[in-house]
Motif scaffolding. Structure first.
Motif, PDB file in Angstrom:
ATOM      1  N   THR A 162       3.647   7.820  -4.374  1.00 31.92           N
ATOM      2  CA  THR A 162       3.278   8.987  -5.176  1.00 31.92           C
ATOM      3  C   THR A 162       1.768   9.110  -5.304  1.00 31.92           C
ATOM      4  N   ASP A 163       1.097   7.992  -5.603  1.00 27.89           N
ATOM      5  CA  ASP A 163      -0.354   8.011  -5.789  1.00 27.89           C
ATOM      6  C   ASP A 163      -1.092   8.387  -4.509  1.00 27.89           C
ATOM      7  N   PHE A 164      -0.582   7.924  -3.363  1.00 25.89           N
ATOM      8  CA  PHE A 164      -1.250   8.177  -2.084  1.00 25.89           C
ATOM      9  C   PHE A 164      -0.715   9.422  -1.369  1.00 25.89           C
ATOM     10  N   HIS A 165       0.245  10.108  -2.003  1.00 26.21           N
ATOM     11  CA  HIS A 165       0.799  11.350  -1.452  1.00 26.21           C
ATOM     12  C   HIS A 165       1.323  11.146  -0.023  1.00 26.21           C
ATOM     13  N   ILE A 166       2.074  10.075   0.166  1.00 24.25           N
ATOM     14  CA  ILE A 166       2.622   9.750   1.482  1.00 24.25           C
ATOM     15  C   ILE A 166       3.852  10.612   1.755  1.00 24.25           C
ATOM     16  N   LEU A 167       3.871  11.269   2.904  1.00 24.23           N
ATOM     17  CA  LEU A 167       4.977  12.155   3.247  1.00 24.23           C
ATOM     18  C   LEU A 167       5.887  11.593   4.334  1.00 24.23           C
ATOM     19  N   TYR A 168       5.411  10.621   5.110  1.00 23.96           N
ATOM     20  CA  TYR A 168       6.270  10.048   6.146  1.00 23.96           C
ATOM     21  C   TYR A 168       7.245   9.050   5.513  1.00 23.96           C
ATOM     22  N   CYS A 211      -3.712  -2.552   4.677  1.00 27.55           N
ATOM     23  CA  CYS A 211      -2.617  -1.578   4.690  1.00 27.55           C
ATOM     24  C   CYS A 211      -2.990  -0.349   3.864  1.00 27.55           C
ATOM     25  N   ARG A 212      -3.564  -0.598   2.707  1.00 28.59           N
ATOM     26  CA  ARG A 212      -3.956   0.503   1.829  1.00 28.59           C
ATOM     27  C   ARG A 212      -5.023   1.366   2.500  1.00 28.59           C
ATOM     28  N   LYS A 213      -5.901   0.722   3.242  1.00 27.31           N
ATOM     29  CA  LYS A 213      -6.942   1.465   3.958  1.00 27.31           C
ATOM     30  C   LYS A 213      -6.348   2.261   5.117  1.00 27.31           C
ATOM     31  N   GLU A 214      -5.266   1.749   5.693  1.00 27.66           N
ATOM     32  CA  GLU A 214      -4.652   2.383   6.855  1.00 27.66           C
ATOM     33  C   GLU A 214      -3.773   3.580   6.484  1.00 27.66           C
ATOM     34  N   VAL A 215      -3.259   3.606   5.279  1.00 30.29           N
ATOM     35  CA  VAL A 215      -2.329   4.667   4.860  1.00 30.29           C
ATOM     36  C   VAL A 215      -2.890   6.075   5.096  1.00 30.29           C
ATOM     37  N   PRO A 216      -4.117   6.388   4.683  1.00 29.99           N
ATOM     38  CA  PRO A 216      -4.634   7.744   4.943  1.00 29.99           C
ATOM     39  C   PRO A 216      -4.738   8.062   6.436  1.00 29.99           C
ATOM     40  N   GLU A 217      -5.002   7.040   7.253  1.00 25.97           N
ATOM     41  CA  GLU A 217      -5.057   7.255   8.698  1.00 25.97           C
ATOM     42  C   GLU A 217      -3.674   7.640   9.227  1.00 25.97           C
ATOM     43  N   LEU A 218      -2.652   6.953   8.750  1.00 25.00           N
ATOM     44  CA  LEU A 218      -1.282   7.259   9.172  1.00 25.00           C
ATOM     45  C   LEU A 218      -0.844   8.632   8.665  1.00 25.00           C
ATOM     46  N   GLU A 219      -1.231   8.970   7.456  1.00 23.38           N
ATOM     47  CA  GLU A 219      -0.858  10.270   6.905  1.00 23.38           C
ATOM     48  C   GLU A 219      -1.496  11.406   7.703  1.00 23.38           C
ATOM     49  N   ALA A 220      -2.769  11.224   8.073  1.00 23.72           N
ATOM     50  CA  ALA A 220      -3.452  12.237   8.886  1.00 23.72           C
ATOM     51  C   ALA A 220      -2.799  12.352  10.260  1.00 23.72           C
ATOM     52  N   ALA A 257       7.569   3.670   8.117  1.00 23.67           N
ATOM     53  CA  ALA A 257       6.849   2.604   7.438  1.00 23.67           C
ATOM     54  C   ALA A 257       7.858   1.661   6.797  1.00 23.67           C
ATOM     55  N   ILE A 258       7.710   0.373   7.060  1.00 20.36           N
ATOM     56  CA  ILE A 258       8.703  -0.605   6.606  1.00 20.36           C
ATOM     57  C   ILE A 258       8.041  -1.660   5.725  1.00 20.36           C
ATOM     58  N   THR A 259       8.623  -1.903   4.571  1.00 19.82           N
ATOM     59  CA  THR A 259       8.148  -2.950   3.678  1.00 19.82           C
ATOM     60  C   THR A 259       9.337  -3.692   3.085  1.00 19.82           C
ATOM     61  N   TYR A 260       9.132  -4.960   2.741  1.00 17.18           N
ATOM     62  CA  TYR A 260      10.189  -5.750   2.114  1.00 17.18           C
ATOM     63  C   TYR A 260      10.180  -5.598   0.596  1.00 17.18           C
ATOM     64  N   GLU A 261       9.192  -4.889   0.055  1.00 14.21           N
ATOM     65  CA  GLU A 261       9.026  -4.803  -1.394  1.00 14.21           C
ATOM     66  C   GLU A 261      10.083  -3.911  -2.044  1.00 14.21           C
ATOM     67  N   ASP A 262      10.247  -4.079  -3.355  1.00  9.74           N
ATOM     68  CA  ASP A 262      11.209  -3.297  -4.119  1.00  9.74           C
ATOM     69  C   ASP A 262      10.745  -1.848  -4.238  1.00  9.74           C
ATOM     70  N   ALA A 263      11.722  -0.960  -4.350  1.00 13.49           N
ATOM     71  CA  ALA A 263      11.412   0.464  -4.505  1.00 13.49           C
ATOM     72  C   ALA A 263      10.549   0.711  -5.741  1.00 13.49           C
ATOM     73  N   SER A 264      10.734  -0.108  -6.777  1.00 13.63           N
ATOM     74  CA  SER A 264       9.967   0.073  -8.012  1.00 13.63           C
ATOM     75  C   SER A 264       8.472  -0.141  -7.809  1.00 13.63           C
ATOM     76  N   LYS A 265       8.116  -0.921  -6.776  1.00 11.92           N
ATOM     77  CA  LYS A 265       6.705  -1.140  -6.450  1.00 11.92           C
ATOM     78  C   LYS A 265       6.201  -0.105  -5.449  1.00 11.92           C
ATOM     79  N   VAL A 266       7.069   0.272  -4.544  1.00 12.97           N
ATOM     80  CA  VAL A 266       6.664   1.164  -3.459  1.00 12.97           C
ATOM     81  C   VAL A 266       6.534   2.611  -3.927  1.00 12.97           C
TER      82      VAL A 266
END
Length: 298
Positions: free
Chosen positions: A238-244, A201-210, A224-233
């Motif tokens: 922020t670190d991966f600069h995800i805009l979607y 998933c971490r490897k795929e994030v830059p592909e999705l952002e592009a 993008a859907i995850t079951y994790e808490d907002a405190s983790k997400v």
């Protein structure tokens, strides 16, 4: 390679399996354990190469995977041939290894199933039959089995896709905005299930952002859907600069609705809300572009 939520039929391939919220590396099933498989010397050599696939450069891995598939088919009187073939199959859908490579892997798995067909699992097809069915249905390779379990696995995948065709959900994103799938008619939508702890998933994030940056002006949405808490997400975003949009599914109701057993998984809907294609594993930007073309994006 995916990591799983639960090992229930139909099982998704490769990837990170979501079990108890922790990442499980699938080739670990090959590790020698007290009650695990006892590998021959020849099998140990193949097993070591399978477990090393992820460390190979992207331009080397396809050839190494194809060679391993051929080696496994050539194992004579191997008691663990099916285990090796199934494990390799789970890894073969991670990224773009090429159609020829995935075809060799599917042929090896079909051969192993024919040689040593496993029994049903509590009235459901054994997992390797699901894996072969997934390769045929979603990777578009040739492969089959005369065993009724294969036909049952194919039928279950078809039924699952029919349900997802009419899926709907409303989830809230990190920014507080609520997104409803069926309200997005008129746009091309890519629904991506993921988790911060999942390496593919971490490897795929830059592909999705592009991808998002390239097509967002054409009414293209990534959810993008995850079951994790907002405190983790949030720190990850922020670190991966995800805009979607990053949507939270804490009760896993949407994960259950889509029958997601591993991440990453992606589903693409066209402007009419039709499910046009899906990916049961990590995809590259190039692979996503080909998928989106089926939904009318160029």
């Amino acid at each position: 390679m995916r990591q799983a939520i639960a090992r229930k039929a139909p099982v998704a391939a490769g990837l990170c399996f979501l079990a108890a919220g922790a990442a499980l590396f699938y080739p670990a099933r090959l590790n020698a354990q007290k009650n695990g498989p006892v590998l021959t010397d020849q099998e140990k050599l193949v097993s070591a190469q399978i477990k090393g696939l992820r460390s190979l450069p992207d331009d080397v891995r396809p050839g190494a995977t194809k060679t391993l598939a051929i080696q496994i088919r050539g194992l004579s009187d191997s008691p663990n041939r099916l285990l090796l073939a199934d494990t390799l199959a789970h890894l073969s859908t991670e990224g773009d290894l090429g159609q020829d490579t995935v075809q060799e892997v599917a042929a090896t798995l079909a051969s192993a199933l024919k040689e040593a067909p496993p029994p049903e699992n509590r009235g459901q097809p054994a997992e390797p039959y699901y894996e072969l069915a997934r390769l045929v249905r979603y990777e578009h390779v040739d492969g089959s089995s005369d065993d009724p379990q294969f036909a049952a696995a194919m039928s279950q995948l078809q039924a699952k896709d029919a349900l997802i065709e009419n899926a709907n959900f409303s989830l809230t994103g990190l920014d507080g905005k609520t997104w409803t799938l069926q309200d997005l008619r008129g746009q091309v939508v890519l629904v991506n299930f993921w988790a911060t702890w999942c390496p593919p998933c971490r490897k795929e994030v830059p592909e999705l952002e592009a991808l998002y940056d390239r097509f967002k002006s054409q009414s293209f949405v990534v959810l993008a859907i995850t079951y994790e808490d907002a405190s983790k997400v949030q720190p990850f975003v922020t670190d991966f600069h995800i805009l979607y949009p990053e949507l939270l599914d804490p009760t896993r109701e949407v994960i259950k609705q889509f029958q997601v057993h591993g991440v990453p998984e992606s589903f693409i809907y066209d402007r009419d809300g039709k499910l046009v294609t899906e990916a049961m594993d990590l995809r590259t930007e190039g692979q996503f572009i080909k998928m989106l073309a089926q939904a009318g994006l160029q």
